[in-house]
Structure formats: C-alpha cells, structure tokens
Design a protein around this motif. Structure first.
Motif, PDB file in Angstrom:
ATOM      1  N   VAL A 222      -2.750  -2.589  -5.723  1.00  0.00           N
ATOM      2  CA  VAL A 222      -3.372  -3.174  -4.529  1.00  0.00           C
ATOM      3  C   VAL A 222      -2.746  -4.522  -4.201  1.00  0.00           C
ATOM      4  N   GLU A 226      -0.705  -4.957  -0.692  1.00  0.00           N
ATOM      5  CA  GLU A 226      -1.281  -5.852   0.309  1.00  0.00           C
ATOM      6  C   GLU A 226      -0.356  -7.023   0.621  1.00  0.00           C
ATOM      7  N   LYS A 227       0.360  -7.512  -0.376  1.00  0.00           N
ATOM      8  CA  LYS A 227       1.298  -8.618  -0.141  1.00  0.00           C
ATOM      9  C   LYS A 227       2.474  -8.150   0.719  1.00  0.00           C
ATOM     10  N   MET A 229       2.349  -5.626   2.865  1.00  0.00           N
ATOM     11  CA  MET A 229       1.788  -5.410   4.199  1.00  0.00           C
ATOM     12  C   MET A 229       1.669  -6.730   4.959  1.00  0.00           C
ATOM     13  N   GLU A 230       1.227  -7.753   4.249  1.00  0.00           N
ATOM     14  CA  GLU A 230       1.088  -9.080   4.882  1.00  0.00           C
ATOM     15  C   GLU A 230       2.447  -9.637   5.282  1.00  0.00           C
ATOM     16  N   SER A 236      -0.285  -0.150   6.907  1.00  0.00           N
ATOM     17  CA  SER A 236      -0.452   0.627   5.682  1.00  0.00           C
ATOM     18  C   SER A 236       0.883   0.704   4.957  1.00  0.00           C
ATOM     19  N   ARG A 264      -6.982   3.347   3.629  1.00  0.00           N
ATOM     20  CA  ARG A 264      -6.298   2.185   4.204  1.00  0.00           C
ATOM     21  C   ARG A 264      -4.862   2.015   3.708  1.00  0.00           C
ATOM     22  N   LEU A 265      -4.632   2.057   2.412  1.00  0.00           N
ATOM     23  CA  LEU A 265      -3.286   1.811   1.897  1.00  0.00           C
ATOM     24  C   LEU A 265      -2.361   2.996   2.137  1.00  0.00           C
ATOM     25  N   ALA A 424     -13.023  -6.890  -0.520  1.00  0.00           N
ATOM     26  CA  ALA A 424     -12.011  -7.232   0.478  1.00  0.00           C
ATOM     27  C   ALA A 424     -12.646  -8.044   1.605  1.00  0.00           C
ATOM     28  N   LYS A 468     -12.122 -14.035  -2.260  1.00  0.00           N
ATOM     29  CA  LYS A 468     -10.959 -13.224  -2.597  1.00  0.00           C
ATOM     30  C   LYS A 468      -9.966 -14.059  -3.410  1.00  0.00           C
TER      31      LYS A 468
END
Length: 506
Positions: A222, A226-227, A229-230, A236, A264-265, A424, A468
């Motif tokens: 995760v 997420e990093k 994606m950011e 996704s 989501r991912l 989240a 978070k």
C-alpha cells in the motif's frame, strides 16, 4: 517472450506431481520428514543430549524433547550464533534470519542452513509459482517483472563473519540467476539499509517497468503504490502497471486490505490475490486454490515437522502436542516446528485453524501473544480483522493499520478495549463506527458478546482515529521499516498502544 513464458510455465507445473503426493499421503510424508530430521541430527550435540540415536517413534521424541520458546532455546542458539558447529544441526549455518524482538532480546536470530534455504525457502517460492500457474493456465506472469519490497542485511552481533537480516533479504541475496531476471528492483537496491532510499528508487524506476506481479506484506505494498500514484498523479496502480496480474501476499492478514486493493489500487476483476505463509523460521503454507479465500495448503515436504498445541494448553509448562492425524477442524492450535536448520519442538508463536483435511489446509488465526483475554473475552486477531473489514466495507472506509489493548478495571469502573486505528480517511460519524465495530465483534465472538451483555464486564470500546502516518512513525522509531515487519494487532498489556498514542501527540 511468449515462448519464454510457456517454457517457464511448463517447468513450474512439473512440481505439481510431488505436491499431489503429499496431498494424498500427508501422514506418511510428515513421518518421513520426522525420521529424516532425527537421522541427520543424531550426532549433533543437541541430538546426543536427547538421545536421538535411540528415538524410534514420534512419541519417543515428544517424551524426550521439550516444547520450547525462543528464550528457552536461546542457550543452544547462542552457541550457533557465536560460530560453534554441529550444535543443533550438522551442516554449517551461514545465515541468520532476524525478526521481531522477544522478552530477552531486541531481535530474534533464527538459523538458516543450506538445507533450509533450498529445501524450504526456495522450494516454497517455486511452489507459489507452480500453484499459481496450475490455477491460471493462461497466465502471462513470465512476460514481465515481479516487484518485491525486501528487508536488509546486517552483521551478526555475535559473529561478524556471518550475516543476519530479514529472511526476504537472505533469499534475495542468494537467488539463482534465472529468478533474478524476472524480479525488480536490482539486488543492490533491494538490500539497501535505508528504507527511504529504497522506496525513492522504486518510485522513480519501478513505475515505468512492466510489472506483472508484486510480492510482500500488504502494508508495504500500500505504501509503495500510494506513493507512486501520488508521484505520477494517477488514480490506480493499473494506470502505470497495465499488465499487472497477481499480488502474492503474506505476513499479515489480507482481510482488512482486501477491499482497498480490489476497489481502489487494482480495480479490475482480472487481478488475482494469492496468500502464502512464510516466516523467519521457514515456509509453511501456500494457497493452492484461488477460489478458497484465506485457506492455505500446509506444505509437508519442506524439511519441517509440524506439531499442534490446542489453545487451552499452549501456556502450560508441559503441553500435549498433537500430530497431523490428531487435529480437528476449526480449532485454534499453536504451531510447533522442528526444522532442517536445527530448531527442535520450537513454539513458533502463531496460531492456526484447520479448514480441511486430506488435503490439510489452514488459516492463520493469530499469535499466542497477540490476543486480548483479560476479561475472558478471548479476542483473537482473526476476530478483529473480520470485524474491522466488515465495518469499513459498510461505511466505505479503508483501514491502514490498527492495534488494541485492554482498559483495566479500576475501583468500580468496568474494563474494556482501547483501539488506535489509522484509516485512509476518518469516518464521518465516529460514534457510528464505534457502535458498528462493537456489534460486529459481538456477532463474531460469543465470549466477547457475553462480557459485553449489559456492560457486564466490558464497556463500549474506546477508539482513537490516528492521523495518517502515525504507525509509520512508530515503525521508523523502532527501526522496523520495510521487509516483513508489522505492527502487533492485539496485546494483553498497554505498552504498544501507549507508544502509538504518544506518536499522535508528537
């Protein structure tokens, strides 16, 4: 590349016949493993101390050799750590797997012999692929690369000539060339000591590679995804890994993360999820049927002899351990192992339940030390994972991390449970979340429900919704970033919880 995919896939399927053999003859397979271990170790100091040469039956073994924790086995282990040979296993121990600390040390050091590396860890890795190919005939797994988030290696503090580290780092360091071709990041990056340097490289380089699979702990998966994606501004992981096929996960329950990954991912029904049970002490089980969620086949020919202590006996000084032919379905057992690295009747610390016999499939239910039973509620990690997953699904939330501990009775006040949960996004109505979690726990666990009846012994849970990154700060402070490190979910004392709550104030 399609020809390579077909050839490697065919090679992987060749192992299925041996897996089928122990599926069909599990008791005989374990009996052979037992005798092989005893025979190979009979002239070690440990073997001579316990008279291995005279042991003929499993009953003989159980009567002579005590069930031990890491702390109790440490006097033998310490000699191996310092470089003495032929102590508990005949071959030289060249690696030590380092894992979370115990009561007598900040870290545990587990021996990894050549036999354990090849007959257990590597065989387990190949069998994951073999069983996946068997389940997925049209797989394109070998047309791209698999990404893994490893731990790192460190000098052995007892003997600097021998390295120690996360078991994933030891495996990566010794991978055969053909396996290295199909993985990323490069070994020199995978083994970097600094988590931030490793993750930054992976963000910059792995986002543009043809990644078809990921291996690792869901938590760290995760974080990485997420990093990326950011960094890339994508919605996704499929936006930068369009050919992604499967996530091979383990170390912690996937239940709290399942919805996040699927919706989501990796929002695609084509992406598959496959669980394996590998620990610092060895490889133990693999999901052999992708339709059977949270169930894994116990791998019986890896040089590991299994015993099982019923939950009601696991804290006894001389517990009765059962063999495979004596276990019952849907009952909690503490796992005891004897291995081809010189662990003997070693209490692993994990609890499992059998979900089927012939073949013997299990699911991990918790840890012998990670549960809450201060008031007779017997709350296991399995219960907590299921309850949280249900609530988050109902309220459209995603749980990232959590831990819980008891609130002890003081004066006339009732006891209870206190939770630190990182989501989240915080719930719109925190009180609704608390009520739903409590109700879900009551539905799952009858002992908890009885203690909650009219607030008899337990009051409504107290929940702190942490900012978070809180648990990441705790992991960083305790030098547990990356690899197989994870946050203990439940505890009978408040030490961890209070450390986490301190993080929210700093």
């Amino acid at each position: 590349m399609s020809l390579v995919n077909e050839v490697i896939g065919f090679f992987m399927k060749s192992r299925i016949g041996r897996i089928d053999h122990f599926r069909n003859y599990p008791i005989e397979t374990q009996f052979n493993v037992f005798h092989n271990l005893i025979e190979r170790a009979r002239f070690t100091e440990f073997g001579q101390h316990y008279g291995f040469s005279d042991i003929k039956t499993i009953k003989d073994f159980q009567e002579r050799v005590p069930v031990v924790t890491y702390e109790e086995f440490f006097p033998w282990m310490e000699r191996v750590l310092k470089g003495e040979k032929n102590i508990a296993w005949p071959s030289e121990i060249t690696w030590f797997s380092k894992s979370s600390g115990t009561t007598n040390a900040r870290s545990k050091f587990i021996p990894v012999s050549e036999e354990a590396l090849h007959e257990c860890n590597y065989r387990g890795g190949r069998d994951v692929l073999s069983l996946y190919v068997e389940n997925t005939p049209n797989t394109q797994l070998f047309t791209g690369k698999s990404i893994s988030i490893n731990g790192s290696l460190h000098p052995n503090p007892y003997n600097e000539s021998v390295e120690a580290g996360d078991v994933s780092a030891i495996i990566t360091k010794n991978l055969p060339k053909w396996a290295e071709y199909f993985r990323t990041p490069p070994v020199e990056v995978a083994l970097l000591d600094k988590w931030e340097d490793k993750i930054n490289y992976m963000i910059q380089h792995c986002s543009s590679e043809n990644i078809v699979a990921m291996l690792g702990v869901p938590t760290w998966g995760v974080v990485l995804i997420e990093k990326i994606m950011e960094e890339t501004g994508t919605k996704s992981a499929l936006d930068f890994w369009p050919n992604f096929e499967v996530f091979f996960h383990g170390a912690v329950s996937f239940t709290p993360y399942r919805t996040m990954f699927k919706e989501r991912l990796f929002p695609s029904s084509q992406v598959k999820y496959m669980e394996s049970y590998n620990a610092s002490e060895g490889y133990f089980a693999i999901q052999d049927d992708l339709s059977l969620q949270d169930q894994m086949l116990l791998m019986l020919d890896y040089g590991v002899f299994f015993e099982f202590i019923p939950a009601e006996d696991w804290d006894k000084s001389f517990p009765k351990a059962l063999t495979l032919d004596e276990v019952e379905l849907d009952k909690n057992y503490a796992l005891v192992i004897s291995t081809n690295a010189g662990l003997w009747r070693y209490k692993l610390g994990d609890t499992i339940k059998f979900t089927s016999k012939y073949p013997f499939r299990i699911k991990i239910s918790g840890r012998t030390k990670h549960f809450i039973n201060v008031f007779g509620e017997e709350l296991m990690v399995e219960n907590a994972d299921q309850a949280l997953s249900k609530v988050c699904q109902e309220l459209n939330l995603e749980v990232l991390e959590y831990t819980a501990a008891p609130i002890f009775m003081e004066s006339e006040a009732k006891g209870g449970h206190e939770w630190a949960i990182e989501l989240a996004h915080d719930p719109v109505n925190p009180q609704e979340f608390i009520q739903k979690l409590d109700q879900s726990l009551r539905e799952i666990n009858s002992d908890y429900d009885a203690k909650r009846h009219r607030d008899l012994a337990l009051q409504l849970p107290v929940i702190h919704f942490c900012p978070k990154g809180t648990f990441m700060k705790w992991l960083r402070k305790n030098e547990k970033l990356g690899g197989q490190h994870k946050v203990p979910r439940l505890s009978n004392d408040r030490k961890l919880l209070e450390e986490i709550l301190e993080m929210t104030e700093s």
